[in-house]
Scaffold this motif. Structure first.
Motif, PDB file in Angstrom:
ATOM      1  N   ALA A  51       0.826  -1.208   0.000  1.00  0.00           N
ATOM      2  CA  ALA A  51       0.000   0.000   0.000  1.00  0.00           C
ATOM      3  C   ALA A  51       0.863   1.261   0.000  1.00  0.00           C
ATOM      4  N   VAL A  74      -6.422   2.166  -6.907  1.00  0.00           N
ATOM      5  CA  VAL A  74      -6.447   2.208  -5.440  1.00  0.00           C
ATOM      6  C   VAL A  74      -7.260   1.034  -4.901  1.00  0.00           C
ATOM      7  N   ALA A  78      -5.508  -1.915  -2.773  1.00  0.00           N
ATOM      8  CA  ALA A  78      -6.030  -2.152  -1.423  1.00  0.00           C
ATOM      9  C   ALA A  78      -6.466  -3.615  -1.272  1.00  0.00           C
ATOM     10  N   ALA A  81      -3.287  -5.706  -1.025  1.00  0.00           N
ATOM     11  CA  ALA A  81      -2.645  -5.531   0.272  1.00  0.00           C
ATOM     12  C   ALA A  81      -3.423  -6.265   1.372  1.00  0.00           C
ATOM     13  N   TYR A  82      -4.748  -6.108   1.369  1.00  0.00           N
ATOM     14  CA  TYR A  82      -5.575  -6.788   2.375  1.00  0.00           C
ATOM     15  C   TYR A  82      -5.539  -8.295   2.171  1.00  0.00           C
TER      16      TYR A  82
END
Length: 275
Positions: A51, A74, A78, A81-82
Motif C-alpha cells: 500500500a 487504489v 487495497a 494488500a488486504y
C-alpha cells in the motif's frame, strides 16, 4: 461491477503470492517484488508495504492516465494488500518443484493482474511508471517494464539469492504472458477507428481528456451512400477504458473498430493531464 472484478483480481494475485511464490522463496516483479523484499528484511507486513510503496505511482496514474484509472487502481492495490494480510498463513498448494512453482505462481498472479487491468485498474505501480517514462524516452512501454524489473530482480537476489531471482524472473515472465491473454495486450497500443455522427465533438473530447490527437478519413457508406468522417486514434492500453467511456458518453451508437498495435514510433505528441 468493474470495481468488483478489480477486487477479485487483487485477491487472486494475493493468493498466488501467499500460497505459491513467497513460501518457496520466489518473488514477483515491480513494486510488489520490492515490497516482498522489504517485508523479508524488516518484518513489516507485506500488505502495508504494498500500500505505501504504491502511493506515488497511484498519483502518477491520476495525473497521466486519469481519475477513474487511479480510483480503480487504489481499489485493486487495497484488495491486494488486504488479501496478502488475511492469506498470510494459507496452506501452500505447490512445494519444492521449482519449475512447477514458477508456472503455477505465474499463471495465478498473471490472471489476477490481467483481470484488474481489463477492468480499468492496476495492481502494480511499475506499469504506470513505464507508461510515463515511455513518453519522455525513446523506448516502448514493454521495453521499460522489462528494464525496470531488471533492477527489481537484482534487489530480489539480495534476499532470495541468484536462484530465487532467476525463478522470480521466470514467474514474472509467465505472469506477463497470462496478463497479455487476459487483458489483450501487456503494454502495446490500440488503434481506434470510430464512425460517429459527432466527429468534431468526439475528437475534441479525446484531445482534452486523453491528450491524444486523431486523424480523419473521408469514407462513404455503401448502403446509405452518405459521407462520413472516420476517426483514427492510437492510445495505450491503460487509456482503453477511458476511451470507451468517452465514446459511449458522446455517441452510444457510434461504430467502433479496435486493433492491437505492436509498436508506435514517431510524432511529436506531448502528453497532457487527463480529467
Amino acid at each position: 461491477m468493474r470495481a468488483l472484478a478489480v477486487i477479485i483480481g487483487g485477491f487472486i494475485t494475493a493468493y498466488g503470492l501467499e500460497a505459491v511464490l513467497i513460501p518457496n522463496n520466489v518473488s514477483d516483479g515491480g513494486v510488489t517484488g520490492l515490497s516482498i523484499v522489504g517485508s523479508q528484511l524488516t518484518g513489516v507486513q507485506l500488505g502495508i508495504l504494498i500500500a505505501l510503496l504504491n502511493i506515488p505511482f497511484v498519483y502518477l496514474g491520476y495525473k497521466q492516465i486519469g481519475k477513474s484509472f487511479a480510483i480503480y487502481s487504489v481499489i485493486g492495490i487495497a484488495a491486494l494488500a488486504y488479501g496478502t494480510t488475511i492469506m498470510h498463513h494459507v496452506p501452500q498448494i505447490v512445494e519444492g518443484d521449482s519449475l512447477l512453482v514458477t508456472v503455477v505462481g505465474g499463471i495465478i498472479i498473471g490472471f489476477g493482474m490481467g483481470l484488474a487491468l481489463r477492468n480499468g485498474g492496476a495492481l502494480d505501480g511499475i506499469d504506470m511508471l513505464a507508461v510515463l517514462l515511455s513518453r519522455k524516452l525513446p523506448f516502448g512501454t514493454s521495453d521499460l517494464i522489462l528494464f525496470l524489473n531488471l533492477f527489481v530482480f537484482i534487489v530480489v537476489s539480495t534476499v532470495f539469492g541468484l536462484q530465487g531471482a532467476f525463478l522470480s524472473g521466470i514467474a514474472y515472465f509467465i505472469a506477463s504472458k497470462v496478463i497479455h491473454m487476459v487483458e489483450e495486450g501487456l503494454s502495446g497500443s490500440k488503434t481506434y477507428k470510430i464512425i460517429t455522427s459527432e466527429p468534431e465533438n468526439m475528437v475534441e473530447t479525446i484531445r482534452d481528456r486523453l491528450g491524444r490527437s486523431a486523424t480523419y478519413n473521408l469514407v462513404k457508406g455503401a448502403y446509405t451512400n452518405e459521407d462520413y468522417k472516420e476517426i483514427t486514434c492510437i492510445i495505450n492500453r491503460l487509456e482503453d477504458s477511458k476511451m470507451k467511456e468517452i465514446i459511449y458518453e458522446i455517441d452510444p451508437q457510434a461504430f467502433v473498430a479496435v486493433y492491437d498495435v505492436a509498436e508506435v514510433k514517431g510524432g511529436n505528441f506531448k502528453k497532457r493531464d487527463i480529467h
